[in-house]
Design a protein around this motif. Structure first.
Motif, mmCIF file in Angstrom:
data_model
loop_
_atom_site.group_PDB
_atom_site.id
_atom_site.type_symbol
_atom_site.label_atom_id
_atom_site.label_comp_id
_atom_site.label_asym_id
_atom_site.label_seq_id
_atom_site.Cartn_x
_atom_site.Cartn_y
_atom_site.Cartn_z
ATOM 1 N N GLY A 1 0.789 -1.225 0.000
ATOM 2 C CA GLY A 1 0.000 0.000 0.000
ATOM 3 C C GLY A 1 0.815 1.266 0.000
ATOM 4 N N TRP A 2 1.901 1.301 0.754
ATOM 5 C CA TRP A 2 2.674 2.539 0.858
ATOM 6 C C TRP A 2 3.385 2.865 -0.446
ATOM 7 C CZ3 TRP A 2 1.186 5.578 4.416
ATOM 8 C CH2 TRP A 2 0.673 5.073 5.609
ATOM 9 N N THR A 3 3.973 1.858 -1.094
ATOM 10 C CA THR A 3 4.618 2.103 -2.386
ATOM 11 C C THR A 3 3.594 2.521 -3.431
ATOM 12 O OG1 THR A 3 6.297 0.445 -1.869
ATOM 13 C CG2 THR A 3 6.121 1.112 -4.149
ATOM 14 N N SER A 4 2.439 1.868 -3.424
ATOM 15 C CA SER A 4 1.389 2.218 -4.374
ATOM 16 C C SER A 4 0.882 3.632 -4.127
ATOM 17 C CB SER A 4 0.229 1.219 -4.262
ATOM 18 O OG SER A 4 0.653 -0.082 -4.589
ATOM 19 N N GLY A 5 0.703 3.994 -2.857
ATOM 20 C CA GLY A 5 0.245 5.339 -2.535
ATOM 21 C C GLY A 5 1.235 6.402 -2.964
ATOM 22 N N ALA A 6 2.527 6.138 -2.735
ATOM 23 C CA ALA A 6 3.563 7.091 -3.141
ATOM 24 C C ALA A 6 3.594 7.252 -4.655
ATOM 25 C CB ALA A 6 4.927 6.620 -2.631
ATOM 26 N N ALA A 7 3.465 6.137 -5.375
ATOM 27 C CA ALA A 7 3.477 6.196 -6.836
ATOM 28 C C ALA A 7 2.248 6.925 -7.363
ATOM 29 C CB ALA A 7 3.540 4.779 -7.408
ATOM 30 N N ALA A 8 1.080 6.658 -6.766
ATOM 31 C CA ALA A 8 -0.140 7.333 -7.201
ATOM 32 C C ALA A 8 -0.043 8.833 -6.974
ATOM 33 C CB ALA A 8 -1.344 6.765 -6.457
ATOM 34 N N ALA A 9 0.558 9.233 -5.856
ATOM 35 C CA ALA A 9 0.716 10.662 -5.579
ATOM 36 C C ALA A 9 1.557 11.329 -6.652
ATOM 37 C CB ALA A 9 1.346 10.854 -4.202
ATOM 38 N N GLN A 10 2.569 10.647 -7.166
ATOM 39 C CA GLN A 10 3.391 11.212 -8.232
ATOM 40 C C GLN A 10 2.580 11.406 -9.518
ATOM 41 O OE1 GLN A 10 6.956 8.880 -8.730
ATOM 42 N NE2 GLN A 10 7.805 9.504 -6.754
ATOM 43 N N VAL A 11 1.692 10.448 -9.811
ATOM 44 C CA VAL A 11 0.841 10.589 -10.997
ATOM 45 C C VAL A 11 -0.097 11.777 -10.835
ATOM 46 C CG1 VAL A 11 -0.913 9.476 -12.433
ATOM 47 C CG2 VAL A 11 0.985 8.122 -11.514
ATOM 48 N N VAL A 12 -0.681 11.926 -9.649
ATOM 49 C CA VAL A 12 -1.575 13.056 -9.409
ATOM 50 C C VAL A 12 -0.811 14.373 -9.538
ATOM 51 C CG1 VAL A 12 -3.122 14.170 -7.752
ATOM 52 C CG2 VAL A 12 -3.086 11.679 -7.941
ATOM 53 N N GLU A 13 0.416 14.401 -9.032
ATOM 54 C CA GLU A 13 1.250 15.599 -9.189
ATOM 55 C C GLU A 13 1.397 15.966 -10.658
ATOM 56 O OE1 GLU A 13 4.454 15.890 -5.559
ATOM 57 O OE2 GLU A 13 4.806 14.366 -7.084
ATOM 58 N N ALA A 14 1.601 14.957 -11.507
ATOM 59 C CA ALA A 14 1.782 15.216 -12.939
ATOM 60 C C ALA A 14 0.497 15.749 -13.566
ATOM 61 C CB ALA A 14 2.234 13.938 -13.644
ATOM 62 N N VAL A 15 -0.642 15.161 -13.218
ATOM 63 C CA VAL A 15 -1.919 15.639 -13.750
ATOM 64 C C VAL A 15 -2.182 17.070 -13.285
ATOM 65 C CG1 VAL A 15 -4.423 15.283 -13.716
ATOM 66 C CG2 VAL A 15 -2.890 13.321 -13.946
ATOM 67 N N ALA A 16 -1.798 17.382 -12.045
ATOM 68 C CA ALA A 16 -2.023 18.717 -11.477
ATOM 69 C C ALA A 16 -1.026 19.753 -11.975
ATOM 70 C CB ALA A 16 -1.964 18.636 -9.956
ATOM 71 N N GLY A 17 -0.037 19.334 -12.756
ATOM 72 C CA GLY A 17 0.957 20.266 -13.278
ATOM 73 C C GLY A 17 2.078 20.565 -12.313
ATOM 74 N N LEU A 18 2.199 19.776 -11.244
ATOM 75 C CA LEU A 18 3.232 19.986 -10.240
ATOM 76 C C LEU A 18 4.481 19.157 -10.524
ATOM 77 C CD1 LEU A 18 0.978 19.856 -7.040
ATOM 78 C CD2 LEU A 18 1.765 21.885 -8.302
ATOM 79 N N ARG A 19 4.396 18.262 -11.479
ATOM 80 C CA ARG A 19 5.509 17.387 -11.847
ATOM 81 C C ARG A 19 5.623 17.419 -13.362
ATOM 82 N NH1 ARG A 19 7.785 12.607 -9.409
ATOM 83 N NH2 ARG A 19 8.715 11.232 -10.960
ATOM 84 N N LYS A 20 6.729 17.907 -13.889
ATOM 85 C CA LYS A 20 6.872 18.121 -15.329
ATOM 86 C C LYS A 20 7.475 16.920 -16.054
ATOM 87 C CE LYS A 20 5.238 22.259 -14.924
ATOM 88 N NZ LYS A 20 3.855 22.532 -15.350
ATOM 89 N N ALA A 21 8.231 16.098 -15.362
ATOM 90 C CA ALA A 21 8.911 14.987 -16.022
ATOM 91 C C ALA A 21 7.908 13.912 -16.451
ATOM 92 C CB ALA A 21 9.951 14.379 -15.081
ATOM 93 N N PRO A 22 8.172 13.217 -17.558
ATOM 94 C CA PRO A 22 7.317 12.089 -17.941
ATOM 95 C C PRO A 22 7.243 11.051 -16.819
ATOM 96 C CG PRO A 22 8.816 12.655 -19.718
ATOM 97 C CD PRO A 22 9.270 13.430 -18.514
ATOM 98 N N ILE A 23 6.141 10.348 -16.751
ATOM 99 C CA ILE A 23 5.927 9.376 -15.691
ATOM 100 C C ILE A 23 5.317 8.124 -16.302
ATOM 101 C CG2 ILE A 23 3.617 10.259 -15.115
ATOM 102 C CD1 ILE A 23 4.427 9.795 -12.132
ATOM 103 N N ALA A 24 5.695 6.964 -15.771
ATOM 104 C CA ALA A 24 5.218 5.702 -16.326
ATOM 105 C C ALA A 24 3.812 5.394 -15.823
ATOM 106 C CB ALA A 24 6.163 4.569 -15.946
ATOM 107 N N CYS A 25 2.904 5.149 -16.754
ATOM 108 C CA CYS A 25 1.531 4.736 -16.447
ATOM 109 C C CYS A 25 1.124 3.672 -17.459
ATOM 110 C CB CYS A 25 0.548 5.894 -16.560
ATOM 111 S SG CYS A 25 0.839 7.283 -15.481
ATOM 112 N N SER A 26 0.164 2.850 -17.077
ATOM 113 C CA SER A 26 -0.459 1.997 -18.079
ATOM 114 C C SER A 26 -1.478 2.856 -18.809
ATOM 115 C CB SER A 26 -1.144 0.796 -17.425
ATOM 116 O OG SER A 26 -1.679 -0.065 -18.419
ATOM 117 N N VAL A 27 -1.323 2.977 -20.128
ATOM 118 C CA VAL A 27 -2.115 3.932 -20.901
ATOM 119 C C VAL A 27 -2.589 3.303 -22.209
ATOM 120 C CG1 VAL A 27 -1.052 6.009 -19.950
ATOM 121 C CG2 VAL A 27 0.020 4.870 -21.911
ATOM 122 N N ILE A 28 -3.550 3.982 -22.826
ATOM 123 C CA ILE A 28 -4.099 3.604 -24.126
ATOM 124 C C ILE A 28 -3.743 4.743 -25.064
ATOM 125 C CG2 ILE A 28 -6.193 2.931 -25.377
ATOM 126 C CD1 ILE A 28 -7.318 2.639 -22.292
#
Length: 308
Positions: A222-249
């Motif tokens: 849970g903790w690793t997943s939560g930390a990783a999810a927070a990074q994705v949210v940062e990217a969506v919110a414009g707080l993280r500019k670097a590319p991030i790995a996600c499962s995508v279509i």
């Protein structure tokens, strides 16, 4: 930016809520859970834990709160005692949840970005996209935890700090994941590894995971997943500019969802990162695409979904 966490009363959902609140990544976190008392309990507890370091509000919520949110995080899933690890059967069990999420999106906020953390991850993400009828770019699934583990293992092996290391893991979120050694950098400079050293690092990662499973029982990471999810949210919110790995279509109706580094914005996937892979890595990626597409086709037939 506000976020609704579906299944926020569980281990992964509550860990994600904690990171979002403590790091003040969003304005409000709404926690939705089948167990309404558990959702209220986590909301009260997290709000009290965060007030001294953050202005983020944490509240219990229902589906209607999605109208006020730019993002939905899906942390609900099958209990370990129920999961069969047969993707088609597990997706069949998850279809009521998928249909409920799709209906909520269409009713309350068809522009919301969705981050799914539910296994089978890639298949869940594609099936939710397919059932919803909404644009593919809005649907993300959490594979950044694979990259975090690779980054951590590289730092342990090299004897440096994890933040000095850059890298990506792509492909399936599961046994078929592909750590891309060609993407590894240390302090921004490319770092190469001979095949024997690559095998050693992968063995070290496998040994860590084996021990984790031995000591954890049914507990998820849970903790690793939560930390990783927070990074994705940062990217969506414009707080993280670097590319991030996600499962995508990456293309509408491509037939599968797969882990890949992408640039994100408030509407979801903005662009896929171009990677210069080795011949072996290219072959692995192509094999992963074919396997994921074949698996999704089997799921589509099993569930009786129209082709999409």
């Amino acid at each position: 930016m506000n976020v609704l966490i579906v299944g926020g009363g569980g281990t992964i959902g509550s860990a994600t809520a904690a990171y979002l609140a403590w790091k003040e990544i969003v304005d409000t976190v709404y926690i939705l859970d089948l167990n309404e008392n558990m959702a209220e309990s986590h909301a009260m507890d997290l709000a009290q834990s965060a007030f001294s370091c953050s202005h983020t509000q944490v509240k219990a919520g229902d589906w209607s709160k999605l109208a006020d949110c730019q993002m939905m995080i899906v942390a609900a899933g099958l209990p370990a005692s129920v999961a069969t690890h047969d993707y088609s059967k597990d997706l069949a069990s998850l279809m009521p949840l998928i249909q409920q999420i799709a209906q909520a999106l269409r009713q309350y906020n068809p522009n919301a970005v969705v981050l799914s953390m539910t296994n089978p991850l890639d298949a869940f993400n594609y099936t939710l996209y397919q059932v919803s009828g909404l644009p593919a770019r809005q649907f993300l699934a959490l594979s950044q935890n694979d990259t975090l583990r690779f980054q951590w293992a590289l730092a342990e092996h090299l004897g440096c700090r994890p933040e000095q290391v850059g890298c990506y893991v792509v492909g399936e979120h599961g046994p078929g994941k592909i750590p891309l050694f060609s993407t590894v950098t240390v302090d921004g400079q490319p770092k190469s590894f001979p095949p024997q050293e690559q095998q050693q690092i992968q063995a070290e990662m496998a040994a860590w995971w084996k021990k984790f499973l031995e000591v954890s029982g049914n507990r998820t990471a849970g903790w690793t997943s939560g930390a990783a999810a927070a990074q994705v949210v940062e990217a969506v919110a414009g707080l993280r500019k670097a590319p991030i790995a996600c499962s995508v279509i990456l293309e509408e109706r491509q037939g599968y969802s797969m882990g890949w580094p992408v640039e994100l914005d408030a509407a979801g996937v903005r662009a896929a990162l171009t990677l210069h892979l080795t011949d072996e890595e290219t072959s692995q990626v192509n094999a992963a695409k074919a396997a994921l597409k074949a698996a999704q086709e089997e799921i589509r037939k099993y569930l009786g979904l129209d082709k999409n």
